[in-house]
Design an enzyme around this catalytic site. Structure first.
Site, PDB file in Angstrom:
ATOM      1  N   GLN A 188      38.904  43.068  43.869  1.00  0.00           N
ATOM      2  CA  GLN A 188      38.579  43.226  45.295  1.00  0.00           C
ATOM      3  C   GLN A 188      37.119  43.625  45.485  1.00  0.00           C
ATOM      4  O   GLN A 188      36.657  43.733  46.610  1.00  0.00           O
ATOM      5  CB  GLN A 188      39.485  44.289  45.946  1.00  0.00           C
ATOM      6  CG  GLN A 188      40.968  44.004  45.829  1.00  0.00           C
ATOM      7  CD  GLN A 188      41.387  42.722  46.526  1.00  0.00           C
ATOM      8  OE1 GLN A 188      40.690  42.213  47.412  1.00  0.00           O
ATOM      9  NE2 GLN A 188      42.521  42.177  46.117  1.00  0.00           N
TER      10      GLN A 188
ATOM     11  N   HIS B 209      46.206  48.588  41.033  1.00  0.00           N
ATOM     12  CA  HIS B 209      47.077  47.411  41.074  1.00  0.00           C
ATOM     13  C   HIS B 209      47.880  47.431  39.770  1.00  0.00           C
ATOM     14  O   HIS B 209      47.393  47.926  38.746  1.00  0.00           O
ATOM     15  CB  HIS B 209      46.181  46.177  41.139  1.00  0.00           C
ATOM     16  CG  HIS B 209      46.894  44.872  41.345  1.00  0.00           C
ATOM     17  ND1 HIS B 209      47.546  44.226  40.333  1.00  0.00           N
ATOM     18  CD2 HIS B 209      47.016  44.091  42.448  1.00  0.00           C
ATOM     19  CE1 HIS B 209      48.048  43.091  40.807  1.00  0.00           C
ATOM     20  NE2 HIS B 209      47.756  42.987  42.090  1.00  0.00           N
TER      21      HIS B 209
ATOM     22  N   LYS C 295      39.795  34.851  44.587  1.00  0.00           N
ATOM     23  CA  LYS C 295      39.562  35.806  45.683  1.00  0.00           C
ATOM     24  C   LYS C 295      38.111  35.726  46.154  1.00  0.00           C
ATOM     25  O   LYS C 295      37.706  36.421  47.075  1.00  0.00           O
ATOM     26  CB  LYS C 295      39.891  37.228  45.216  1.00  0.00           C
ATOM     27  CG  LYS C 295      41.385  37.427  44.894  1.00  0.00           C
ATOM     28  CD  LYS C 295      41.679  38.886  44.606  1.00  0.00           C
ATOM     29  CE  LYS C 295      42.951  39.111  43.836  1.00  0.00           C
ATOM     30  NZ  LYS C 295      44.173  38.866  44.588  1.00  0.00           N
TER      31      LYS C 295
ATOM     32  N   CYS D  77      51.630  44.926  44.959  1.00  0.00           N
ATOM     33  CA  CYS D  77      51.568  45.147  43.501  1.00  0.00           C
ATOM     34  C   CYS D  77      50.948  46.510  43.198  1.00  0.00           C
ATOM     35  O   CYS D  77      50.196  46.666  42.234  1.00  0.00           O
ATOM     36  CB  CYS D  77      50.796  44.049  42.790  1.00  0.00           C
ATOM     37  SG  CYS D  77      51.555  42.439  42.942  1.00  0.00           S
TER      38      CYS D  77
ATOM     39  N   ASP E 150      37.958  47.105  37.418  1.00  0.00           N
ATOM     40  CA  ASP E 150      38.768  46.024  37.990  1.00  0.00           C
ATOM     41  C   ASP E 150      38.077  45.611  39.283  1.00  0.00           C
ATOM     42  O   ASP E 150      38.157  46.302  40.297  1.00  0.00           O
ATOM     43  CB  ASP E 150      40.189  46.552  38.245  1.00  0.00           C
ATOM     44  CG  ASP E 150      41.019  45.614  39.122  1.00  0.00           C
ATOM     45  OD1 ASP E 150      40.499  44.559  39.557  1.00  0.00           O
ATOM     46  OD2 ASP E 150      42.190  45.945  39.380  1.00  0.00           O
TER      47      ASP E 150
END
Lengths: 150, 422
Positions: free
Chosen positions: B217, B137, B240, B378, B214
């Site tokens: 997700q 991302h 999220k 993104c 990261d």
């Protein structure tokens, strides 16, 4: 909410599938690039302007059906017109797609451009329809910076 | 075309997970869009909020609102306790060793910027290398680009194969004594790839480099155990994960956080201030300057509590079933090409439909009540890698069903019909 065929009119689908005046223009004396960072649409508009008249106009780029068809119909509408006509048409087109004022009002002189009147019911898509026009204006004004719809 | 979806159909194949009950926890799922039941498949952008989170926010503002870590009055005590309880909940969720390793930030983006700025900024020297992957991302690219440019360091990018998996041999070759940081996505937001991060972390550590994961997700869909992974930093966003927007978490190993300079200066992050010298507060407060997003933190705590009550593994298993069904069902729609066919996939599927632009697909699906993400997500380098300007992304959460996948597939047939007119 309006029917989808109001947005995806056959004229729009046709110009998306077979864009007119698509490609580079070696004898261009005005050019500009435009991007819509939101969706990644890219367009370049090339013009050959002589005595304030649009002698030739072509575009290239990638994008959704609305943005490609809009660019294609724009080039058809402007060939042979004056730069002043082009600026006026930009204003009227912008008014037509971006201002939601009830029933569609598109004067007869808009011609094929009237096919985009349905866009105003889809606010997220206004930038798609106007990207080529913003780029055109930048080209006419000799603005070398890439225009952005953001 | 399905106009109405009966509650009975929502029931999942696996009786132990009652998705119909779960759906009742999310008020927004009762909404209609353009006269059709909302089919919300944009969870990778942001997930919907359960009543437990909404009510917890309301309770905070209605009965507890106060600033924290100051003031001796009753409300401040209650708010401070609720805020720190949320930290403890997050610590448990990530299986971190200590509360002070949990730093509250605005979201994953801020967490990565914090590490790039404070860790990268104090450690990187000219010629040093930071390794990321080709499936990042933008928020795990740009902060590293900025700090690398400033420090004269080099950004290296691990390639991704045609399926959307990291090329592990290339990754191993890239690691060296110049590697100062490896930053990787747990799950790719554009492809759905679940990366073998545990193995990748071990490889990086063998080369002497720390790893930031990261987890934007990852955290909502995987059972994250930062000690088992042995990651040095793990970042995720609350919104999220069924929590409020504007709040997220940076987990960092205490020893690393201790060595890093502060990110922002201000109140709460200090022990004492004079015009000559400021002594910084202890972890995690050193990194929490100013009045934090108190309601957000408390709401995030409620969201983590909600997910934990459902069972992180049960939710992941349910999502795996739905996404597997989506892959199979979408493949049956003529013209659909999946972008990313990774070895392990979590929670989302990215695709294109013939030569119809994703943006047009999105508009037509919207008219059917279906919310999907369309665009580059993104992740422009990922789009370039797969030679597409944009994709349609359907992403799933604890409340999505196979029946909703069918609505999506029917919607795609409608797109095909509209575009087949000329």
């Amino acid at each position: 909410m309006s029917d989808l065929t109001d947005l995806y009119q056959e004229l729009i689908l046709d110009h998306n599938r077979r864009p007119r005046n698509f490609g580079s223009l070696t004898e261009a004396n005005r050019s500009a690039r435009g991007v819509n960072p939101l969706c990644g649409d890219k367009v370049a508009v090339h013009l050959r302007v002589e005595d304030e008249e649009v002698k030739e106009i072509r575009f290239e780029g990638t994008g959704c059906a609305i943005s490609i068809a809009s660019a294609s119909v724009m080039t058809e509408s402007l060939k042979g017109r004056t730069c002043g006509d082009a600026r006026n048409l930009f204003e009227r087109f912008h008014q037509m797609v971006a201002v939601d004022d009830g029933p569609a009002s598109h004067p007869p002189e808009m011609g094929k451009l009237a096919a985009f009147a349905g866009v105003r019911h889809y606010p997220a898509r206004v930038k798609c329809a106007t990207l080529a026009w913003h780029t055109l204006r930048a080209a006419l004004e000799g603005d070398a910076q890439a225009v952005s719809t953001e | 075309m399905k106009q109405q979806i009966k509650t009975a159909e929502w029931k999942s194949a696996d009786d132990s997970y009652d998705v119909a009950r779960v759906r009742e926890d999310f008020p927004v799922l009762g909404e209609t869009v353009h006269g059709k039941p909302l089919v919300y498949l944009d969870n990778a952008a942001t997930a919907q909020k359960p009543r437990a989170v909404i009510q917890r926010l309301a309770r905070y503002y209605e009965t507890e609102n106060s600033n924290i870590h100051r003031g001796v009055h009753r409300l401040s005590e209650i708010a401070t306790r609720a805020y720190e309880d949320a930290r403890s909940t997050v610590k448990g969720f990530l299986n971190a060793a200590e509360e002070r390793e949990i730093v509250f930030v605005r979201g994953t983006t801020e967490a990565i910027n914090l590490v790039a700025r404070c860790y990268g900024g104090s450690r990187l020297r000219p010629g040093d290398e930071v390794v990321i992957s080709a499936m990042e991302h933008h928020s795990n690219i740009v902060p590293w680009q900025l700090i690398c440019q400033e420090k004269g360091a080099v950004l290296r990018v691990i390639p991704v194969d045609d399926d959307g998996d990291i090329v592990m041999d290339e990754y191993r070759r890239m690691l060296s004594d110049k590697t100062r940081m490896v930053a990787l996505p747990h799950v790719s937001n554009a492809l759905g790839t679940v990366n073998p991060i545990k193995e990748m972390i071990a490889e990086a550590h063998a080369a002497g480099a720390p790893v930031l994961v990261d987890g934007a997700q990852g955290a909502p869909h995987a059972n994250v155990d930062v000690r088992d992974l042995d990651c040095d930093f793990y970042a995720f966003s609350g919104h999220k994960l069924y929590g409020p927007t504007g709040i997220g978490v940076l987990y960092g190993k205490a020893a690393l956080l201790e060595d890093m300079p502060p990110y922002q200066g201000g109140g709460d992050m200090i022990l004492s201030v004079s015009f000559e010298h400021t002594e910084y507060n202890a972890l995690p407060y050193k990194f929490e300057a100013g009045t934090p997003h108190i309601a957000g933190v408390i709401g995030l705590g409620a969201a983590v509590g909600y997910l934990t009550n459902l069972g992180v593994e049960a939710v992941a298993a349910h999502e795996d079933r739905v996404v597997a069904y989506a892959v199979e069902r979408l493949r049956s729609v003529a013209g659909v090409r999946l972008v990313g066919t990774p070895e392990r996939r979590a929670s989302l599927v990215s695709f294109v439909l013939g030569d119809v632009h994703a943006h047009d697909v999105g508009t037509i699906l919207d008219q059917e009540g279906i919310a999907v993400r369309t665009g580059h997500h993104c992740a422009m380098p990922v789009m370039d890698r797969f030679g597409v300007p944009a994709t349609v992304r359907a992403s799933f959460a604890c409340y999505n069903t196979e029946a909703e996948v069918d609505v999506l597939a029917d919607g795609l047939e409608k797109v095909r019909r509209i575009f087949a007119r000329v």
